[in-house]
Design an enzyme around this catalytic site. Structure first.
Site, PDB file in Angstrom:
ATOM      1  N   LYS A 280      -4.138 -11.396  57.166  1.00 53.94           N
ATOM      2  CA  LYS A 280      -4.551  -9.990  56.971  1.00 53.94           C
ATOM      3  C   LYS A 280      -4.252  -9.174  58.235  1.00 53.94           C
ATOM      4  O   LYS A 280      -3.908  -7.988  58.135  1.00 53.94           O
ATOM      5  CB  LYS A 280      -6.028  -9.893  56.602  1.00 53.94           C
ATOM      6  CG  LYS A 280      -6.367 -10.408  55.202  1.00 53.94           C
ATOM      7  CD  LYS A 280      -5.610  -9.711  54.087  1.00 53.94           C
ATOM      8  CE  LYS A 280      -6.187 -10.023  52.714  1.00 53.94           C
ATOM      9  NZ  LYS A 280      -5.321  -9.540  51.616  1.00 53.94           N
TER      10      LYS A 280
ATOM     11  N   TYR B  41     -12.998 -17.838  56.369  1.00 53.53           N
ATOM     12  CA  TYR B  41     -11.845 -16.992  55.987  1.00 53.53           C
ATOM     13  C   TYR B  41     -10.585 -17.497  56.698  1.00 53.53           C
ATOM     14  O   TYR B  41      -9.479 -17.409  56.173  1.00 53.53           O
ATOM     15  CB  TYR B  41     -12.124 -15.515  56.285  1.00 53.53           C
ATOM     16  CG  TYR B  41     -11.248 -14.567  55.481  1.00 53.53           C
ATOM     17  CD1 TYR B  41     -11.299 -14.555  54.086  1.00 53.53           C
ATOM     18  CD2 TYR B  41     -10.363 -13.692  56.112  1.00 53.53           C
ATOM     19  CE1 TYR B  41     -10.506 -13.703  53.344  1.00 53.53           C
ATOM     20  CE2 TYR B  41      -9.568 -12.827  55.376  1.00 53.53           C
ATOM     21  CZ  TYR B  41      -9.641 -12.842  53.998  1.00 53.53           C
ATOM     22  OH  TYR B  41      -8.841 -11.986  53.265  1.00 53.53           O
TER      23      TYR B  41
END
Ligand code: NAD
Ligand code: 0WE
Length: 260
Positions: free
Chosen positions: A163, A156
């Site tokens: 995020k 990720y």
């Protein structure tokens, strides 16, 4: 009782019927919200126009958030149709593909870092900047996040940093515009097989692992994410702002339940 009747809500990030934004539109339409949509590029224009018809909407406007003037233009155009509105759903995330596969330290680049943060975090506050005078009191803003913001999740990578920035953005925007009676939240969703998830290495394997750890022993659906989104954008959630709410079957509180 329909808890979004009389609310006008702009939804970004629909690419197809699998999109989380599509599940959100479905749930909000069910609760009688009036909806408008944006699409990223001409390739998606026709598709989003057709999907909008499912929700009795003919307000479909272009907006590629990588160009700042697109966001300005979006709200100038929208203001001619909707003088005021009540909600915004930001369901946009992007990192260059090469950033999402491999060891973080070895694969991250400054260019990738910049693009990822611009599209996935800055675009949210940029939209709020341009539309805040058009928002009615009791409006609600919503964005989509993922657990990779707080845990180091393999592959990720820089998306996790973006995020984390997005969730901080939620808190700062909430504090900035709370006095107008406007609320801002994020949903941290569990993994869903969408366009953005297709092509992610080992995504299938990840989902299998996920199901064994999650208290509910399954993944969440876009309908479930949609229903939570509809609630958060409604007056039923009038005391909730600045939060990241997990819609992940409980994954974030659990650890491995059984070995093999
Ligand atoms: P999706 O591919 O259906 O949606 C992503 C959307 O982002 C697309 O509609 C795309 O057009 C849009 N987008 C990308 N770059 C853009 C740009 N420059 N300008 C305007 N729009 C742009 O995938 P999704 O899974 O529905 O993703 C929606 C959001 O949910 C993303 O923020 C994603 O990070 C988040 N999320 C996804 C999952 C998952 O597992 N799928 C889990 C948690 C959070
Ligand atoms: O936020 C996401 C996906 C975001 C995403 C996906 C892509 C694929 C295509 C952002 N940018 C791109 N760029 C592309 O070129 N998710 C939460 C889904 C996801 O993505 C992962 C995951 C999960 C879950 C990537 C690695 C590991 C897990």
């Amino acid at each position: 009782m329909s808890f979004l009747s009389g609310k006008r809500i702009l939804i970004t990030g629909i690419a197809n019927k699998l999109s989380i934004a599509y599940g959100i539109a479905q749930a909000m339409h069910k609760q009688k919200a009036e909806l408008a949509f944006t699409y990223q590029n001409n390739k998606l224009k026709n598709r989003v126009e057709n999907l909008a018809k499912h929700f009795n909407s003919d307000i479909v406007l272009p907006c590629d958030v990588s160009h700042n003037n697109n966001i300005q233009l979006l709200f100038v155009t929208l203001s001619k149709i909707w003088n005021k509105f009540d909600g915004l759903v930001h369901s946009i995330g992007f990192a260059p593909k090469n950033e999402l596969n491999g060891d973080y330290v070895d694969t991250v680049t400054y260019k990738g870092f910049k693009i990822t943060h611009k599209i996935s975090s800055y675009s949210f506050v940029s939209m709020v900047k341009e539309c805040k005078t058009m928002l009615n009191p009791n409006s609600a803003l919503l964005t989509l996040s993922y657990l990779g913001s707080e845990r180091a999740i393999p592959n990720y990578n820089v998306m996790g940093l973006a995020k984390a920035s997005l969730e901080a953005n939620v808190r700062y925007i909430a504090n900035s515009i709370g006095h107008k009676g406007i609320r801002v939240n994020a949903i941290s969703a569990g993994p869903v097989r969408t366009l953005a998830a297709s092509g992610i290495k080992n995504f299938r394997k990840m989902l299998e692992c996920y199901k064994r750890i999650t208290p509910l022993r399954r993944t969440v659906t876009i309908e479930e994410i949609g229903n939570s989104a509809a609630f958060l954008c409604s007056d039923l959630a009038s005391g909730i702002t600045g939060q990241t709410i997990y819609v992940d079957g409980g994954f974030n509180i659990a650890t491995i339940n059984e070995l093999l």
